[in-house]
Design a protein around this motif. Sequence first.
Motif, short mmCIF file in Angstrom:
data_model
loop_
_atom_site.label_atom_id
_atom_site.label_comp_id
_atom_site.label_asym_id
_atom_site.label_seq_id
_atom_site.Cartn_x
_atom_site.Cartn_y
_atom_site.Cartn_z
N THR A 8 21.64 37.54 123.71
CA THR A 8 20.74 37.92 122.64
C THR A 8 19.97 39.18 123.00
O THR A 8 19.86 40.11 122.21
CB THR A 8 19.76 36.77 122.33
N VAL A 9 19.44 39.23 124.21
CA VAL A 9 18.70 40.41 124.65
C VAL A 9 19.60 41.63 124.67
O VAL A 9 19.19 42.73 124.28
CB VAL A 9 18.07 40.17 126.05
N ASP A 10 20.86 41.47 125.10
CA ASP A 10 21.78 42.60 125.14
C ASP A 10 21.92 43.25 123.77
O ASP A 10 21.98 44.48 123.66
CB ASP A 10 23.15 42.14 125.64
N GLY A 11 21.99 42.44 122.72
CA GLY A 11 22.08 43.01 121.38
C GLY A 11 20.88 43.87 121.05
O GLY A 11 21.03 44.94 120.45
N TYR A 12 19.71 43.44 121.45
CA TYR A 12 18.51 44.22 121.20
C TYR A 12 18.48 45.51 122.00
O TYR A 12 18.01 46.54 121.53
CB TYR A 12 17.26 43.37 121.51
N LEU A 13 19.00 45.45 123.22
CA LEU A 13 19.00 46.64 124.07
C LEU A 13 19.96 47.71 123.54
O LEU A 13 19.83 48.88 123.90
CB LEU A 13 19.40 46.25 125.50
N MET A 14 20.91 47.33 122.68
CA MET A 14 21.86 48.29 122.13
C MET A 14 21.28 49.08 120.96
O MET A 14 21.90 50.04 120.50
CB MET A 14 23.12 47.55 121.67
N LEU A 32 13.54 35.23 120.61
CA LEU A 32 14.39 36.15 119.85
C LEU A 32 15.30 35.41 118.88
O LEU A 32 15.75 34.31 119.17
CB LEU A 32 15.27 36.97 120.79
N LEU A 33 15.56 36.05 117.75
CA LEU A 33 16.62 35.62 116.86
C LEU A 33 17.80 36.58 117.06
O LEU A 33 17.70 37.53 117.85
CB LEU A 33 16.15 35.62 115.41
N GLU A 34 18.88 36.36 116.34
CA GLU A 34 20.05 37.22 116.49
C GLU A 34 19.82 38.58 115.82
O GLU A 34 19.12 38.68 114.81
CB GLU A 34 21.29 36.56 115.88
N VAL A 35 20.45 39.62 116.38
CA VAL A 35 20.40 40.93 115.74
C VAL A 35 21.43 40.96 114.61
O VAL A 35 22.40 40.19 114.60
CB VAL A 35 20.68 42.07 116.73
N GLY A 36 21.23 41.87 113.66
CA GLY A 36 22.21 42.12 112.61
C GLY A 36 22.83 43.47 112.83
O GLY A 36 22.13 44.45 113.12
N TYR A 189 -3.55 37.25 108.01
CA TYR A 189 -4.67 38.18 107.92
C TYR A 189 -5.19 38.63 109.27
O TYR A 189 -5.80 39.69 109.38
CB TYR A 189 -5.81 37.53 107.11
N GLY A 190 -4.96 37.86 110.31
CA GLY A 190 -5.46 38.25 111.62
C GLY A 190 -4.42 38.85 112.53
O GLY A 190 -4.68 39.06 113.72
N LEU A 191 -3.22 39.15 112.00
CA LEU A 191 -2.14 39.64 112.85
C LEU A 191 -2.21 41.14 113.07
O LEU A 191 -2.77 41.89 112.26
CB LEU A 191 -0.78 39.30 112.21
N GLY A 192 -1.64 41.57 114.17
CA GLY A 192 -1.44 42.98 114.45
C GLY A 192 -0.06 43.16 115.05
O GLY A 192 0.47 42.24 115.70
N PHE A 193 0.55 44.31 114.83
CA PHE A 193 1.90 44.57 115.31
C PHE A 193 1.90 45.72 116.30
O PHE A 193 1.06 46.61 116.24
CB PHE A 193 2.83 44.91 114.14
N SER A 194 2.87 45.71 117.20
CA SER A 194 3.00 46.81 118.15
C SER A 194 4.45 46.91 118.62
O SER A 194 5.22 45.94 118.52
CB SER A 194 2.08 46.62 119.36
N VAL A 195 4.81 48.10 119.11
CA VAL A 195 6.14 48.29 119.68
C VAL A 195 6.26 47.43 120.93
O VAL A 195 5.34 47.35 121.74
CB VAL A 195 6.37 49.77 120.03
N ILE A 196 7.40 46.75 121.07
CA ILE A 196 7.64 45.91 122.24
C ILE A 196 8.10 46.79 123.39
O ILE A 196 9.13 47.46 123.30
CB ILE A 196 8.69 44.83 121.92
N LYS A 197 7.36 46.77 124.48
CA LYS A 197 7.69 47.63 125.63
C LYS A 197 8.84 47.05 126.43
O LYS A 197 9.65 47.79 127.00
CB LYS A 197 6.45 47.81 126.51
N ASP A 198 8.96 45.74 126.51
CA ASP A 198 10.02 45.10 127.29
C ASP A 198 10.58 43.94 126.49
O ASP A 198 10.03 42.84 126.51
CB ASP A 198 9.46 44.62 128.64
N ILE A 199 11.69 44.17 125.79
CA ILE A 199 12.24 43.15 124.91
C ILE A 199 12.72 41.94 125.71
O ILE A 199 12.76 40.82 125.18
CB ILE A 199 13.41 43.73 124.06
N SER A 200 13.03 42.09 126.98
CA SER A 200 13.48 40.96 127.78
C SER A 200 12.36 39.94 128.01
O SER A 200 12.64 38.80 128.37
CB SER A 200 14.03 41.43 129.14
N SER A 201 11.13 40.34 127.75
CA SER A 201 10.01 39.39 127.87
C SER A 201 10.07 38.32 126.78
O SER A 201 9.37 37.31 126.86
CB SER A 201 8.67 40.13 127.80
N TYR A 202 10.92 38.52 125.77
CA TYR A 202 11.10 37.54 124.70
C TYR A 202 12.23 36.57 124.99
O TYR A 202 12.60 35.78 124.15
CB TYR A 202 11.40 38.25 123.38
N GLY A 203 12.83 36.64 126.16
CA GLY A 203 13.96 35.79 126.48
C GLY A 203 13.61 34.32 126.46
O GLY A 203 14.46 33.50 126.24
#
Length: 203
Positions: A8-14, A32-36, A189-203
């Motif tokens: 799953t992480v490999d798909g995100y890294l691509m 993580l969910l699957e990439v499309g 209403y209380g959420l904030g978003f940011s770029v993920i610096k290390d997607i493997s942290s979602y493994g």
Amino acid sequence: MPPEARRTVDGYLMAAFPWYGLDDAFTGPRWLLEVGASADGTVEHGATGHGDEPSLRSEVDAEARERQRFAVVVTVAGRPLRDSADGTGLLEATSASSAAWLAGSGLLSCTWPSKMERALRQDWLDQQTALAWELADDLDGPGWSQLSLPVDGVPATFHYRESEYGWVLAGSAGDGVHVGAYGRGMSAYGLGFSVIKDISSYG
């Protein structure tokens, strides 16, 4: 990390674009969910989960599903109108509506009415999916309100709607990608978003 998580992480890294998730104010589990991907293998979108992983399995009863708290962030690559991989047609440009559609269909996928007869579930899903598409195609319509949330610390305007199944929102980030989200049990209403610096942290 188990092999299925690595795949799953490999798909995100691509991907050739950044992924978004909830910012550091969220301290719970991340997954993580699957990439499309398109027909030629180009990664087009994916989703990062936060909180409880929603389940429709029979061993999870309706009451337990109602207690699930989660928010899923959808990232969609910004793409112009372009030729399909096989050269036989055109692929539509992506937009905030693309993110809204993916978020809306994602919410539907984890909210099937458990007490509905199996024979009727597909009809229900088809009907709700068509409605989600119509709503996503009309973000300026009465089905949506506006909500300002931080993206990398900068306020951004999102289209937002609630239903009995949860909430959906969608907008565009400053770096050319489109961001959507859906959830239940966690207030948007209380959420904030940011770029993920290390997607493997979602493994």
